[in-house]
Write a protein that holds these residues in place. Structure first.
Motif, PDB file in Angstrom:
ATOM      1  N   ASP A 180       0.844  -1.426  -0.165  1.00 39.19           N
ATOM      2  CA  ASP A 180      -0.013   0.002   0.137  1.00 39.19           C
ATOM      3  C   ASP A 180       0.730   1.309  -0.066  1.00 39.19           C
ATOM      4  OD1 ASP A 180       0.910  -0.307   2.743  1.00 39.19           O
ATOM      5  OD2 ASP A 180      -1.107  -0.278   3.413  1.00 39.19           O
ATOM      6  N   ASP A 181       2.112   1.005   0.115  1.00 39.65           N
ATOM      7  CA  ASP A 181       3.077   2.418  -0.196  1.00 39.65           C
ATOM      8  C   ASP A 181       3.130   2.784  -1.444  1.00 39.65           C
ATOM      9  OD1 ASP A 181       5.318   3.851  -0.358  1.00 39.65           O
ATOM     10  OD2 ASP A 181       5.904   3.379   1.748  1.00 39.65           O
ATOM     11  N   GLN A 216       5.537   0.704  -4.454  1.00 39.40           N
ATOM     12  CA  GLN A 216       4.834   0.227  -5.527  1.00 39.40           C
ATOM     13  C   GLN A 216       5.940   0.616  -6.879  1.00 39.40           C
ATOM     14  OE1 GLN A 216       0.869   1.723  -5.813  1.00 39.40           O
ATOM     15  NE2 GLN A 216       0.339   0.077  -4.046  1.00 39.40           N
ATOM     16  N   ASP A 217       6.258   1.753  -6.882  1.00 45.17           N
ATOM     17  CA  ASP A 217       7.110   2.483  -7.956  1.00 45.17           C
ATOM     18  C   ASP A 217       8.363   1.862  -8.282  1.00 45.17           C
ATOM     19  OD1 ASP A 217       5.061   4.386  -8.524  1.00 45.17           O
ATOM     20  OD2 ASP A 217       6.032   6.042  -7.585  1.00 45.17           O
ATOM     21  N   VAL A 218       8.960   1.484  -6.995  1.00 49.11           N
ATOM     22  CA  VAL A 218      10.270   0.807  -6.791  1.00 49.11           C
ATOM     23  C   VAL A 218      10.147  -0.657  -7.421  1.00 49.11           C
ATOM     24  CG1 VAL A 218      11.995  -0.212  -5.352  1.00 49.11           C
ATOM     25  CG2 VAL A 218      11.373   2.084  -4.895  1.00 49.11           C
ATOM     26  N   ILE A 241       3.823  -7.293 -14.083  1.00 47.68           N
ATOM     27  CA  ILE A 241       3.579  -7.015 -12.861  1.00 47.68           C
ATOM     28  C   ILE A 241       2.007  -6.403 -12.554  1.00 47.68           C
ATOM     29  CG2 ILE A 241       5.743  -7.312 -11.819  1.00 47.68           C
ATOM     30  CD1 ILE A 241       5.649  -4.215 -11.375  1.00 47.68           C
ATOM     31  N   GLU A 242       1.498  -6.663 -11.729  1.00 47.37           N
ATOM     32  CA  GLU A 242       0.382  -6.217 -11.320  1.00 47.37           C
ATOM     33  C   GLU A 242       0.235  -5.607  -9.774  1.00 47.37           C
ATOM     34  OE1 GLU A 242      -3.868  -7.993 -11.996  1.00 47.37           O
ATOM     35  OE2 GLU A 242      -2.629  -9.490 -12.778  1.00 47.37           O
ATOM     36  N   ILE A 243       0.123  -4.497  -9.545  1.00 50.59           N
ATOM     37  CA  ILE A 243       0.289  -4.052  -8.212  1.00 50.59           C
ATOM     38  C   ILE A 243      -0.939  -3.879  -7.690  1.00 50.59           C
ATOM     39  CG2 ILE A 243       1.409  -2.452  -6.825  1.00 50.59           C
ATOM     40  CD1 ILE A 243       3.775  -2.436  -8.636  1.00 50.59           C
ATOM     41  N   TYR A 244      -1.511  -3.989  -6.434  1.00 50.83           N
ATOM     42  CA  TYR A 244      -2.502  -3.944  -5.830  1.00 50.83           C
ATOM     43  C   TYR A 244      -2.407  -3.125  -4.593  1.00 50.83           C
ATOM     44  CZ  TYR A 244      -4.444  -7.201  -8.667  1.00 50.83           C
ATOM     45  OH  TYR A 244      -5.083  -8.190  -9.917  1.00 50.83           O
ATOM     46  N   SER A 245      -3.066  -2.221  -4.181  1.00 53.03           N
ATOM     47  CA  SER A 245      -2.803  -1.237  -2.969  1.00 53.03           C
ATOM     48  C   SER A 245      -3.368  -1.878  -1.518  1.00 53.03           C
ATOM     49  CB  SER A 245      -3.253   0.066  -2.999  1.00 53.03           C
ATOM     50  OG  SER A 245      -2.882   0.711  -3.949  1.00 53.03           O
ATOM     51  N   ASN A 246      -4.200  -2.979  -1.787  1.00 54.25           N
ATOM     52  CA  ASN A 246      -4.957  -3.679  -0.625  1.00 54.25           C
ATOM     53  C   ASN A 246      -5.214  -4.961  -1.302  1.00 54.25           C
ATOM     54  OD1 ASN A 246      -7.519  -3.820  -2.047  1.00 54.25           O
ATOM     55  ND2 ASN A 246      -7.601  -1.667  -1.372  1.00 54.25           N
ATOM     56  N   GLY A 247      -5.497  -5.939  -0.340  1.00 52.17           N
ATOM     57  CA  GLY A 247      -5.695  -7.404  -0.712  1.00 52.17           C
ATOM     58  C   GLY A 247      -7.267  -7.632  -1.067  1.00 52.17           C
ATOM     59  N   GLU A 248      -7.964  -6.642  -1.311  1.00 47.58           N
ATOM     60  CA  GLU A 248      -9.341  -7.086  -1.718  1.00 47.58           C
ATOM     61  C   GLU A 248      -9.755  -7.850  -3.025  1.00 47.58           C
ATOM     62  OE1 GLU A 248     -13.401  -4.370  -2.765  1.00 47.58           O
ATOM     63  OE2 GLU A 248     -12.005  -3.394  -1.332  1.00 47.58           O
ATOM     64  N   GLN A 249      -8.962  -7.447  -3.998  1.00 50.97           N
ATOM     65  CA  GLN A 249      -8.830  -8.168  -5.340  1.00 50.97           C
ATOM     66  C   GLN A 249      -8.570  -9.682  -5.097  1.00 50.97           C
ATOM     67  OE1 GLN A 249      -7.226  -4.971  -7.981  1.00 50.97           O
ATOM     68  NE2 GLN A 249      -8.947  -5.705  -9.524  1.00 50.97           N
ATOM     69  N   GLN A 288       2.074  -5.735   6.243  1.00 52.24           N
ATOM     70  CA  GLN A 288       0.960  -4.545   6.853  1.00 52.24           C
ATOM     71  C   GLN A 288       0.438  -3.835   5.554  1.00 52.24           C
ATOM     72  OE1 GLN A 288       1.215  -4.857  10.280  1.00 52.24           O
ATOM     73  NE2 GLN A 288       0.653  -3.106  10.057  1.00 52.24           N
ATOM     74  N   LEU A 289      -0.757  -4.247   5.129  1.00 46.56           N
ATOM     75  CA  LEU A 289      -1.387  -3.591   4.219  1.00 46.56           C
ATOM     76  C   LEU A 289      -2.682  -2.885   5.090  1.00 46.56           C
ATOM     77  CD1 LEU A 289      -1.806  -6.610   1.622  1.00 46.56           C
ATOM     78  CD2 LEU A 289      -0.625  -4.213   1.094  1.00 46.56           C
ATOM     79  N   SER A 290      -3.365  -2.123   4.339  1.00 48.56           N
ATOM     80  CA  SER A 290      -4.288  -1.224   4.914  1.00 48.56           C
ATOM     81  C   SER A 290      -5.748  -2.381   4.799  1.00 48.56           C
ATOM     82  CB  SER A 290      -4.559  -0.118   4.421  1.00 48.56           C
ATOM     83  OG  SER A 290      -4.451  -0.026   2.871  1.00 48.56           O
ATOM     84  N   GLY A 291      -6.502  -2.522   5.438  1.00 53.09           N
ATOM     85  CA  GLY A 291      -7.557  -3.428   5.351  1.00 53.09           C
ATOM     86  C   GLY A 291      -7.393  -4.561   5.875  1.00 53.09           C
TER      87      GLY A 291
END
Length: 124
Positions: free
Chosen positions: A10-11, A15-17, A29-37, A54-57
């Motif tokens: 979620d950072d 993610q950019d790195v 690659i696919e990058i997700y900000s949380n684990g919902e998907q 440590q992901l949000s959610g």
């Protein structure tokens, strides 16, 4: 065909790195900000998952447990990342195939991915 990775972190800076590192190494690659998907199975099965603890959610360890309990993803390598020095123990308990403690060296990350995903461009 490029090897495919799914990354959950979620950072935006991290993610950019990851995008820079893995695209230069020849991965898609696919990058997700949380684990919902991931928890809803809204993704194509990758060659490996890289999950931040440590992901949000939803916690990355819960996502790992879920992925390892599903028939379609149980054999896909999961690598956990965390700044927590106890990540090795908790990652193993969650069923992760491996882990890296943050901060890590790019070479170590690529070597670990190469251990699980065969990619001729990745330096080991």
């Amino acid at each position: 065909m490029k090897q495919h990775l799914i990354i959950a972190d979620d950072d935006p800076g991290i993610q950019d790195v990851f995008q820079l590192i893995f695209e230069r190494a020849g991965f898609s690659i696919e990058i997700y900000s949380n684990g919902e998907q991931l928890m809803n199975n809204y993704f194509e099965v990758p060659d490996a998952f890289i999950l931040d603890k440590q992901l949000s959610g939803i916690d990355g360890l819960d996502i790992c447990r879920f992925l390892k309990s599903q028939e379609r993803t149980k054999d896909v390598p999961v690598i956990m990342l965390s700044a927590n020095p106890a990540i090795g123990d908790v990652a193993k308990e969650a069923g992760a195939d491996d882990y890296l403690e943050k901060p890590f060296k790019i070479h170590d990350l690529l070597a670990m991915i190469n251990k699980y995903v065969k990619n001729d461009k990745v330096a080991s």
